[in-house]
Scaffold this motif. Structure first.
Motif, PDB file in Angstrom:
ATOM      1  N   GLY A   1       0.782  -1.235   0.000  1.00 21.02           N
ATOM      2  CA  GLY A   1       0.000   0.000   0.000  1.00 21.02           C
ATOM      3  C   GLY A   1       0.810   1.278   0.000  1.00 21.02           C
ATOM      4  N   THR A   2       2.139   1.166   0.084  1.00 23.66           N
ATOM      5  CA  THR A   2       2.959   2.374   0.053  1.00 23.66           C
ATOM      6  C   THR A   2       3.112   2.862  -1.381  1.00 23.66           C
ATOM      7  N   CYS A   3       3.332   4.130  -1.506  1.00 23.64           N
ATOM      8  CA  CYS A   3       3.507   4.751  -2.819  1.00 23.64           C
ATOM      9  C   CYS A   3       4.992   5.010  -3.047  1.00 23.64           C
ATOM     10  N   ARG A   4       5.507   4.469  -4.142  1.00 29.85           N
ATOM     11  CA  ARG A   4       6.916   4.669  -4.482  1.00 29.85           C
ATOM     12  C   ARG A   4       7.100   5.591  -5.677  1.00 29.85           C
ATOM     13  N   ALA A   5       6.011   5.809  -6.434  1.00 27.93           N
ATOM     14  CA  ALA A   5       6.086   6.651  -7.625  1.00 27.93           C
ATOM     15  C   ALA A   5       4.662   7.062  -8.005  1.00 27.93           C
ATOM     16  N   ALA A   6       4.565   7.923  -8.995  1.00 24.05           N
ATOM     17  CA  ALA A   6       3.257   8.341  -9.496  1.00 24.05           C
ATOM     18  C   ALA A   6       3.359   8.597 -10.994  1.00 24.05           C
ATOM     19  N   VAL A   7       2.224   8.487 -11.661  1.00 23.83           N
ATOM     20  CA  VAL A   7       2.120   8.838 -13.074  1.00 23.83           C
ATOM     21  C   VAL A   7       1.366  10.163 -13.128  1.00 23.83           C
ATOM     22  N   THR A   8       1.935  11.117 -13.844  1.00 22.76           N
ATOM     23  CA  THR A   8       1.316  12.437 -13.941  1.00 22.76           C
ATOM     24  C   THR A   8       1.172  12.840 -15.405  1.00 22.76           C
ATOM     25  N   VAL A   9       0.023  13.420 -15.712  1.00 22.72           N
ATOM     26  CA  VAL A   9      -0.225  13.990 -17.032  1.00 22.72           C
ATOM     27  C   VAL A   9      -0.463  15.479 -16.831  1.00 22.72           C
ATOM     28  N   ALA A  10       0.220  16.290 -17.624  1.00 25.25           N
ATOM     29  CA  ALA A  10       0.027  17.742 -17.576  1.00 25.25           C
ATOM     30  C   ALA A  10      -0.520  18.198 -18.925  1.00 25.25           C
ATOM     31  N   LYS A  11      -1.414  19.171 -18.872  1.00 26.46           N
ATOM     32  CA  LYS A  11      -2.039  19.666 -20.101  1.00 26.46           C
ATOM     33  C   LYS A  11      -2.449  21.120 -19.881  1.00 26.46           C
ATOM     34  N   PRO A  12      -2.455  21.930 -20.948  1.00 23.78           N
ATOM     35  CA  PRO A  12      -2.936  23.298 -20.779  1.00 23.78           C
ATOM     36  C   PRO A  12      -4.352  23.305 -20.199  1.00 23.78           C
ATOM     37  N   THR A  13      -4.554  24.109 -19.188  1.00 27.85           N
ATOM     38  CA  THR A  13      -5.839  24.167 -18.497  1.00 27.85           C
ATOM     39  C   THR A  13      -6.983  24.466 -19.456  1.00 27.85           C
ATOM     40  N   ASP A  14      -6.781  25.367 -20.393  1.00 27.66           N
ATOM     41  CA  ASP A  14      -7.842  25.735 -21.337  1.00 27.66           C
ATOM     42  C   ASP A  14      -8.281  24.575 -22.216  1.00 27.66           C
ATOM     43  N   GLU A  15      -7.433  23.557 -22.347  1.00 23.90           N
ATOM     44  CA  GLU A  15      -7.727  22.425 -23.231  1.00 23.90           C
ATOM     45  C   GLU A  15      -8.136  21.163 -22.461  1.00 23.90           C
ATOM     46  N   LEU A  16      -8.384  21.288 -21.160  1.00 22.29           N
ATOM     47  CA  LEU A  16      -8.717  20.121 -20.343  1.00 22.29           C
ATOM     48  C   LEU A  16     -10.083  20.310 -19.685  1.00 22.29           C
ATOM     49  N   SER A  17     -11.075  19.675 -20.253  1.00 18.53           N
ATOM     50  CA  SER A  17     -12.419  19.740 -19.658  1.00 18.53           C
ATOM     51  C   SER A  17     -12.490  18.762 -18.483  1.00 18.53           C
ATOM     52  N   ASP A  18     -13.508  18.929 -17.639  1.00 21.10           N
ATOM     53  CA  ASP A  18     -13.708  18.006 -16.530  1.00 21.10           C
ATOM     54  C   ASP A  18     -13.959  16.592 -17.055  1.00 21.10           C
ATOM     55  N   ARG A  19     -14.677  16.496 -18.147  1.00 23.02           N
ATOM     56  CA  ARG A  19     -14.964  15.176 -18.747  1.00 23.02           C
ATOM     57  C   ARG A  19     -13.675  14.503 -19.174  1.00 23.02           C
ATOM     58  N   GLU A  20     -12.815  15.234 -19.877  1.00 26.98           N
ATOM     59  CA  GLU A  20     -11.554  14.650 -20.328  1.00 26.98           C
ATOM     60  C   GLU A  20     -10.665  14.290 -19.141  1.00 26.98           C
ATOM     61  N   ALA A  21     -10.657  15.118 -18.109  1.00 24.97           N
ATOM     62  CA  ALA A  21      -9.856  14.813 -16.924  1.00 24.97           C
ATOM     63  C   ALA A  21     -10.297  13.474 -16.333  1.00 24.97           C
ATOM     64  N   GLY A  22     -11.588  13.239 -16.266  1.00 30.31           N
ATOM     65  CA  GLY A  22     -12.100  11.960 -15.773  1.00 30.31           C
ATOM     66  C   GLY A  22     -11.678  10.802 -16.657  1.00 30.31           C
ATOM     67  N   GLN A  23     -11.686  11.024 -17.959  1.00 30.61           N
ATOM     68  CA  GLN A  23     -11.258   9.978 -18.889  1.00 30.61           C
ATOM     69  C   GLN A  23      -9.770   9.675 -18.719  1.00 30.61           C
ATOM     70  N   ILE A  24      -8.975  10.695 -18.508  1.00 32.78           N
ATOM     71  CA  ILE A  24      -7.534  10.499 -18.299  1.00 32.78           C
ATOM     72  C   ILE A  24      -7.291   9.704 -17.026  1.00 32.78           C
ATOM     73  N   VAL A  25      -8.005  10.031 -15.959  1.00 31.33           N
ATOM     74  CA  VAL A  25      -7.866   9.288 -14.700  1.00 31.33           C
ATOM     75  C   VAL A  25      -8.155   7.809 -14.946  1.00 31.33           C
ATOM     76  N   GLU A  26      -9.249   7.517 -15.632  1.00 31.96           N
ATOM     77  CA  GLU A  26      -9.613   6.113 -15.875  1.00 31.96           C
ATOM     78  C   GLU A  26      -8.595   5.404 -16.765  1.00 31.96           C
ATOM     79  N   LYS A  27      -8.057   6.087 -17.772  1.00 32.33           N
ATOM     80  CA  LYS A  27      -7.041   5.475 -18.634  1.00 32.33           C
ATOM     81  C   LYS A  27      -5.774   5.164 -17.850  1.00 32.33           C
ATOM     82  N   ILE A  28      -5.301   6.133 -17.087  1.00 30.95           N
ATOM     83  CA  ILE A  28      -4.082   5.901 -16.302  1.00 30.95           C
ATOM     84  C   ILE A  28      -4.324   4.769 -15.306  1.00 30.95           C
ATOM     85  N   ARG A  29      -5.466   4.788 -14.645  1.00 31.00           N
ATOM     86  CA  ARG A  29      -5.787   3.743 -13.671  1.00 31.00           C
ATOM     87  C   ARG A  29      -5.753   2.356 -14.334  1.00 31.00           C
TER      88      ARG A  29
END
Length: 81
Positions: free
Chosen positions: A46-74
């Motif tokens: 259960g410990t965290c040793r690393a993370a995956v991060t995606v960065a994107k221009p705020t103007d180009e990231l809708s809440d819907r897309e953010a949710g889709q990115i979370v599910e893809k990374i997961r």
């Protein structure tokens, strides 16, 4: 963390949110105009040793897309573990 103006209490709240929701998503937190979505990669204990991060221009990231990115990374993290 001082440069980001994050104190220990704020950091603890952020970590609690990540533990509860399984990810962190913030807009303009570090660089104005950039949003980030991060998911921890957890070890078997259960410990965290690393993370995956995606960065994107705020103007180009809708809440819907953010949710889709979370599910893809997961799903990628689950596939690889």
């Amino acid at each position: 963390y001082q440069e980001l103006n994050v104190d220990l209490e704020a950091l603890q709240e952020l970590l609690d949110h990540v533990r509860e929701d399984g990810y962190d998503s913030r807009r303009n937190a570090v660089i104005q105009g950039i949003s980030g979505i991060s998911l921890p990669i957890l070890e078997g204990d259960g410990t965290c040793r690393a993370a995956v991060t995606v960065a994107k221009p705020t103007d180009e990231l809708s809440d819907r897309e953010a949710g889709q990115i979370v599910e893809k990374i997961r799903s990628y993290i689950e596939f690889l573990s």
